[in-house]
Design a protein around this motif. Structure first.
Motif, PDB file in Angstrom:
ATOM      1  N   VAL A 279      44.488  51.296  25.075  1.00 50.05           N
ATOM      2  CA  VAL A 279      45.601  52.234  25.059  1.00 50.05           C
ATOM      3  C   VAL A 279      45.215  53.620  25.545  1.00 50.05           C
ATOM      4  N   GLU A 280      43.923  53.902  25.715  1.00 51.95           N
ATOM      5  CA  GLU A 280      43.504  55.228  26.145  1.00 51.95           C
ATOM      6  C   GLU A 280      43.339  55.326  27.662  1.00 51.95           C
ATOM      7  N   TYR A 281      43.796  54.312  28.391  1.00 53.15           N
ATOM      8  CA  TYR A 281      43.734  54.347  29.848  1.00 53.15           C
ATOM      9  C   TYR A 281      44.426  55.600  30.390  1.00 53.15           C
ATOM     10  N   GLU A 282      43.834  56.202  31.411  1.00 50.45           N
ATOM     11  CA  GLU A 282      44.526  57.259  32.164  1.00 50.45           C
ATOM     12  C   GLU A 282      45.764  56.635  32.798  1.00 50.45           C
ATOM     13  N   SER A 283      46.832  57.404  32.917  1.00 50.18           N
ATOM     14  CA  SER A 283      48.144  56.843  33.234  1.00 50.18           C
ATOM     15  C   SER A 283      48.167  56.012  34.520  1.00 50.18           C
ATOM     16  N   ASN A 284      47.602  56.521  35.615  1.00 52.36           N
ATOM     17  CA  ASN A 284      47.651  55.763  36.862  1.00 52.36           C
ATOM     18  C   ASN A 284      46.879  54.451  36.748  1.00 52.36           C
ATOM     19  N   PHE A 285      45.768  54.487  36.034  1.00 51.08           N
ATOM     20  CA  PHE A 285      44.969  53.268  35.873  1.00 51.08           C
ATOM     21  C   PHE A 285      45.722  52.259  35.016  1.00 51.08           C
ATOM     22  N   ALA A 286      46.417  52.758  34.009  1.00 50.32           N
ATOM     23  CA  ALA A 286      47.218  51.863  33.174  1.00 50.32           C
ATOM     24  C   ALA A 286      48.327  51.218  34.001  1.00 50.32           C
ATOM     25  N   LEU A 287      48.979  52.016  34.822  1.00 49.31           N
ATOM     26  CA  LEU A 287      50.058  51.478  35.646  1.00 49.31           C
ATOM     27  C   LEU A 287      49.544  50.522  36.710  1.00 49.31           C
ATOM     28  N   LEU A 288      48.291  50.670  37.098  1.00 49.11           N
ATOM     29  CA  LEU A 288      47.705  49.708  38.032  1.00 49.11           C
ATOM     30  C   LEU A 288      47.660  48.322  37.398  1.00 49.11           C
ATOM     31  N   HIS A 289      47.368  48.270  36.107  1.00 48.16           N
ATOM     32  CA  HIS A 289      47.404  46.987  35.398  1.00 48.16           C
ATOM     33  C   HIS A 289      48.823  46.437  35.345  1.00 48.16           C
ATOM     34  N   VAL A 290      49.795  47.328  35.178  1.00 48.38           N
ATOM     35  CA  VAL A 290      51.186  46.880  35.169  1.00 48.38           C
ATOM     36  C   VAL A 290      51.565  46.326  36.539  1.00 48.38           C
ATOM     37  N   MET A 291      51.152  47.012  37.601  1.00 51.16           N
ATOM     38  CA  MET A 291      51.420  46.513  38.954  1.00 51.16           C
ATOM     39  C   MET A 291      50.822  45.129  39.151  1.00 51.16           C
ATOM     40  N   ASN A 292      49.581  44.951  38.730  1.00 46.75           N
ATOM     41  CA  ASN A 292      48.935  43.643  38.871  1.00 46.75           C
ATOM     42  C   ASN A 292      49.655  42.578  38.041  1.00 46.75           C
TER      43      ASN A 292
ATOM     44  N   SER B 206      45.822  37.780  47.160  1.00 46.80           N
ATOM     45  CA  SER B 206      44.694  37.467  46.266  1.00 46.80           C
ATOM     46  C   SER B 206      45.190  36.792  44.996  1.00 46.80           C
ATOM     47  N   ALA B 207      46.300  37.284  44.476  1.00 40.95           N
ATOM     48  CA  ALA B 207      46.875  36.664  43.274  1.00 40.95           C
ATOM     49  C   ALA B 207      47.323  35.242  43.576  1.00 40.95           C
ATOM     50  N   TRP B 208      47.915  35.044  44.746  1.00 40.50           N
ATOM     51  CA  TRP B 208      48.368  33.701  45.109  1.00 40.50           C
ATOM     52  C   TRP B 208      47.194  32.732  45.213  1.00 40.50           C
ATOM     53  N   ASP B 209      46.098  33.197  45.760  1.00 34.46           N
ATOM     54  CA  ASP B 209      44.942  32.324  45.982  1.00 34.46           C
ATOM     55  C   ASP B 209      44.148  32.045  44.712  1.00 34.46           C
ATOM     56  N   ASN B 210      44.455  32.764  43.640  1.00 39.34           N
ATOM     57  CA  ASN B 210      43.728  32.589  42.381  1.00 39.34           C
ATOM     58  C   ASN B 210      44.510  31.646  41.463  1.00 39.34           C
ATOM     59  N   PRO B 211      44.033  30.411  41.280  1.00 37.41           N
ATOM     60  CA  PRO B 211      44.787  29.451  40.456  1.00 37.41           C
ATOM     61  C   PRO B 211      44.858  29.843  38.983  1.00 37.41           C
ATOM     62  N   GLU B 212      44.021  30.773  38.561  1.00 33.71           N
ATOM     63  CA  GLU B 212      44.018  31.195  37.160  1.00 33.71           C
ATOM     64  C   GLU B 212      44.735  32.530  36.950  1.00 33.71           C
ATOM     65  N   GLU B 213      45.384  33.033  37.982  1.00 36.19           N
ATOM     66  CA  GLU B 213      46.104  34.301  37.855  1.00 36.19           C
ATOM     67  C   GLU B 213      47.177  34.191  36.786  1.00 36.19           C
ATOM     68  N   ASP B 214      47.210  35.182  35.903  1.00 42.92           N
ATOM     69  CA  ASP B 214      48.131  35.145  34.765  1.00 42.92           C
ATOM     70  C   ASP B 214      48.551  36.571  34.430  1.00 42.92           C
TER      71      ASP B 214
END
Length: 208
Positions: A83-96, A63-71
């Motif tokens: 900054v108040e994200y629950e830890s797993n949700f915050a790490l999901l952003h890091v994974m992305n 999905s990231a590859w197919d998105n020309p605006e992925e950044d």
């Protein structure tokens, strides 16, 4: 991937510095992100995901590859602004972010923007390190799995490069076999004639 690269991965030793490229570094970062995702799924056991690794590559990487605006930086900015994200949700952003930076590195390298590719690869590896540190109590050492995931990411990038060249430079009326011959002669991607023909045939089916 060369025999030296395979040997390095399979013995769980660091890849020799002279063999490292933005694409190999991005592939390594993607493998780390996939490790984190698989561990997360093992903990939360989502009912709608039967194979976390397949899900990761289909829904995150491709999905990231197919998105020309992925950044990747957009994911990091969103993370830092909440900054108040629950830890797993915050790490999901890091994974992305890791996936996005890795895709940006691979695309930049394919486009000949070598310096840009390295900056994206560095960011991908940095945030992959954040994921590993956050998940430090889990075991991640599996050289065979890392090699397979790195190959998956690299092969996907090569397939997209082959498709791009086919679209821009080869008569669309040619059969997949003949188009593969043209690509092979041009030396666009280090893939076999059979593999290139399969890629073109699959892309044609996808568009029908």
């Amino acid at each position: 991937m060369t025999d030296q690269e395979n040997q390095s991965s399979e013995t769980d030793e660091p890849m020799p510095r002279h063999l490292r490229t933005p694409i190999t570094e991005a592939g390594s970062a993607i493998s780390a992100a996939c490790d984190w995702w698989i561990d997360l799924c093992a903990n939360i056991k989502p009912e709608n995901i039967s194979d976390p690794e397949d899900f990761f590559f289909e829904k995150a990487f491709e999905s990231a590859w197919d998105n020309p605006e992925e950044d990747g930086q957009k994911h990091i900015n969103e993370l830092l602004s909440n900054v108040e994200y629950e830890s797993n949700f915050a790490l999901l952003h890091v994974m992305n972010a890791v996936v996005a930076f890795s895709v940006q590195a691979m695309k930049a390298e394919q486009d000949g923007r070598h310096n840009d590719a390295w900056t994206y690869a560095v960011d991908a590896k940095y945030w992959a390190g954040i994921l590993k540190a956050a998940w430090a109590d889990k075991k991640h050492s599996n050289p065979a799995s890392e090699l397979a995931r790195r190959r998956h990411a690299e092969n996907y990038a090569l397939a997209q490069e082959a498709i791009k060249y086919w679209e821009q430079n080869i008569d669309p009326s040619l059969s997949a076999q003949k188009a593969a011959t043209e690509l092979d002669r041009a030396g666009v991607v280090p893939l076999s004639h059979k593999k290139i023909a399969e890629i073109i045939a699959a892309e044609r089916r996808r568009r029908q």
